[in-house]
Design a protein around this motif. Structure first.
Motif, short mmCIF file in Angstrom:
data_model
loop_
_atom_site.label_atom_id
_atom_site.label_comp_id
_atom_site.label_asym_id
_atom_site.label_seq_id
_atom_site.Cartn_x
_atom_site.Cartn_y
_atom_site.Cartn_z
N ASN A 122 -22.17 -56.12 30.31
CA ASN A 122 -23.17 -56.73 29.43
C ASN A 122 -23.15 -56.06 28.06
O ASN A 122 -22.95 -54.85 27.96
N ALA A 186 -23.13 -58.74 45.47
CA ALA A 186 -23.25 -58.04 44.19
C ALA A 186 -22.86 -56.58 44.39
O ALA A 186 -23.26 -55.95 45.38
N ILE A 224 -30.79 -56.62 43.05
CA ILE A 224 -30.26 -56.18 41.76
C ILE A 224 -31.34 -55.33 41.10
O ILE A 224 -32.49 -55.73 41.02
N ASN A 228 -27.50 -52.24 37.60
CA ASN A 228 -26.62 -53.32 38.05
C ASN A 228 -26.13 -54.17 36.89
O ASN A 228 -25.20 -54.96 37.05
N SER A 229 -26.78 -54.07 35.73
CA SER A 229 -26.41 -54.91 34.59
C SER A 229 -24.94 -54.78 34.27
O SER A 229 -24.41 -53.68 34.13
N MET A 233 -20.95 -60.55 40.42
CA MET A 233 -21.45 -61.27 41.58
C MET A 233 -20.26 -62.05 42.14
O MET A 233 -19.66 -62.86 41.44
N GLY A 242 -20.31 -64.65 38.70
CA GLY A 242 -21.45 -64.33 37.85
C GLY A 242 -21.41 -62.87 37.41
O GLY A 242 -20.79 -62.03 38.06
N ILE A 243 -22.05 -62.60 36.28
CA ILE A 243 -22.23 -61.22 35.79
C ILE A 243 -23.72 -60.92 35.82
O ILE A 243 -24.51 -61.55 35.11
N ASN A 244 -24.11 -59.98 36.67
CA ASN A 244 -25.52 -59.66 36.86
C ASN A 244 -26.11 -59.12 35.57
O ASN A 244 -25.58 -58.17 34.99
N THR A 245 -27.21 -59.71 35.12
CA THR A 245 -27.71 -59.43 33.78
C THR A 245 -29.18 -59.05 33.72
O THR A 245 -29.58 -58.19 32.96
N ALA A 260 -27.73 -64.00 36.89
CA ALA A 260 -26.34 -63.69 36.55
C ALA A 260 -25.78 -64.76 35.61
O ALA A 260 -26.05 -65.95 35.78
#
Length: 499
Positions: A122, A186, A224, A228-229, A233, A242-245, A260
């Motif tokens: 991120n 995740a 999450i 985790n950011s 995923m 997905g990108i955990n945000t 995500a």
């Protein structure tokens, strides 16, 4: 009993057994298909986790912060007071400003997408960082450099040199085929606890959490937390979807609502950042607004789907086409615009320089326009002026049945509300309880059109209101401008005269 009779008595009808066998085979095939598509609950995630953990990295950053030169004022005492020397010594000893720089640290996650050392995370994880360290699953740490970041989607690409070390990279999957209820895994660095694996399902799709102009988040109940950011995923095929945000949490910890960035949005951004160090997006050059039922009815639309064009950017791609204000964009390059917020993403994903067909609603019917997509320019930060607090409302003319008090544009009103020199119309100086207040109109708004006709005086607006009432119209379509935006407002009217 004859031999034939005994054989007949002992025979069994095998048709039900054949049917059951066929059902068993069909069930087994369905289970195989379900597992292949990630629909069936797995026996465990150990094999998948073992395969994916080496591709997930921990990211730590440091930032140098200089203490502000802040010296509290010493209380004033009468000359010769015994407290004067005491407080002077105390302030010099205890309140001396510390000018030595401090180092702030932050933690996040990321994942390797290329064996040469490219990492995705991120943008907010590495924001304002002086140093970035990437730590692999085996605790090997490397200094990383920032290749590029995109604040609009909160994505960043880093690069580190692994030397001769073999890296495990993971591919992007197709988030568009992920369904609500699909299993996901995740992996990340929550609270600095690296290599943490959690599992859950896709809880919802296309979530808008007001994080940016292209919000289209996947929601998950996989745990999450902070740290985790930037982590991945995965689907059950081991692909990043997905990108955990972000998380929704009143307490700061996981309550099963995480978000995500979908891979379909992230992948082209990551490719641009790798190649160019920045993101190149398609640009239409229009200002748009969402449609409510009243606006749709005012424009003769059967429903409130689409994006209403409120104005065109001078010199933008749309200004060179037949698109014009008050058009409602229903389709862009063959893709449905079901709601306003979908259009920016559709345009952004369109190749720059491509000639596309745009389907619009205009004058009560569908028509098409062609436009060549441009490149979205960097937007300079604009500081809009507004009315100062404590000013008394300027005199104006009240427009019956609307709650509006309006006045002709004057140099004093231009200065008070921060209006451009070339703006034309009537200025809203006061909004009383009524339809205009319900529609969010405020002092400083400039009404430039009513029912598609220019408004230059308060009398013009009053006549437009009376004409709409006489025609038994429920709404009067206004075009309203202020320093922040240009938009359309469907102003509700009191019941008009019957013909």
């Amino acid at each position: 009993m004859s031999h034939r009779s005994r054989v007949k008595a002992q025979s069994v009808d095998i048709r039900p057994l054949a049917w059951l066998a066929g059902l068993a085979v069909a069930t087994a095939l369905l289970l195989q298909v379900s597992v292949a598509h990630g629909r069936e609950a797995p026996a465990g995630f150990a094999d998948l986790a073992e395969k994916l953990l080496p591709a997930v990295v921990n990211i730590s950053t440091t930032q140098t912060i200089k203490n502000p030169e802040r010296v509290p004022e010493m209380p004033q005492f009468p000359p010769g007071s015994p407290f004067e020397d005491f407080f002077k010594e105390f302030f010099e000893r205890q309140m001396r400003p510390d000018s030595s720089p401090k180092r702030a640290t932050s933690l996040g996650s990321g994942f390797i997408i290329d064996a040469s050392g490219f990492v995705v995370t991120n943008a907010h994880v590495i924001a304002d960082a002086d140093e970035i360290t990437v730590t692999l699953h085996d605790d090997t740490a490397y200094k990383a450099t920032l290749v590029g970041r995109d604040s609009k989607t909160d994505l960043a690409v880093l690069k580190f040199d692994p030397g001769k070390k073999a890296l495990t990279a993971v591919p992007f999957g197709n988030s568009d085929v992920a369904r609500v209820g699909d299993w996901v895994v995740a992996i990340g660095n929550p609270f600095g606890l690296g290599g943490t694996v959690t599992a859950g399902i896709v809880s919802a799709r296309a979530r808008d959490i007001n994080a940016g102009p292209y919000d289209d988040f996947l929601q998950t109940d996989a745990s999450i937390n902070r740290g985790n950011s930037g982590g991945p995923m995965f689907n059950l095929a081991g692909e990043v979807i997905g990108i955990n945000t972000a998380i929704f949490s009143p307490s700061g910890g996981s309550i099963g609502i995480g978000f995500a960035i979908p891979s379909s949005l992230a992948k082209p951004v990551v490719e641009d950042l790798k190649k160019h160090g920045k993101t190149r997006r398609g640009w239409l050059g229009v200002r748009i607004q969402s449609l409510d039922q009243e606006l749709a009815e005012s424009l003769g639309l059967p429903d409130s789907k689409g994006a209403l064009v409120s104005s065109l950017n001078a010199g933008g791609p749309a200004s060179k086409s037949t698109i014009k204000p008050q058009d409602v964009i229903l389709k862009f390059d063959g893709r449905e615009v079901t709601e306003m917020r979908k259009l920016p993403r559709i345009v952004a994903e369109t190749p720059i320089g491509k000639k596309v067909t745009v389907e619009v609603w205009r004058d009560g019917k569908r028509t098409t326009a062609e436009v060549v997509v441009g490149e979205l320019p960097e937007e300079p930060e604009e500081v809009a002026k507004g009315p100062e607090k404590g000013q008394a409302p300027a005199a104006g003319q009240s427009v019956a049945g609307t709650g509006l008090v309006v006045a002709a544009v004057t140099p004093q009103l231009r200065e008070r509300f921060g209006l451009d020199e070339d703006v034309k119309g009537v200025v809203v100086t006061e909004v009383k309880d009524g339809p205009a207040m319900e529609k969010g109109m405020k002092p400083g708004d400039v009404i430039i059109e009513a029912a598609n006709k220019p408004v230059r005086t308060p009398g013009d607006l009053a006549k437009a209101v009376e004409a709409a009432k006489a025609a038994s119209q429920k709404f009067l379509l206004l075009r309203v401008e202020n320093p922040q935006a240009l938009r359309y407002v469907a102003l509700p009217l009191a019941e008009g005269k019957k013909k």
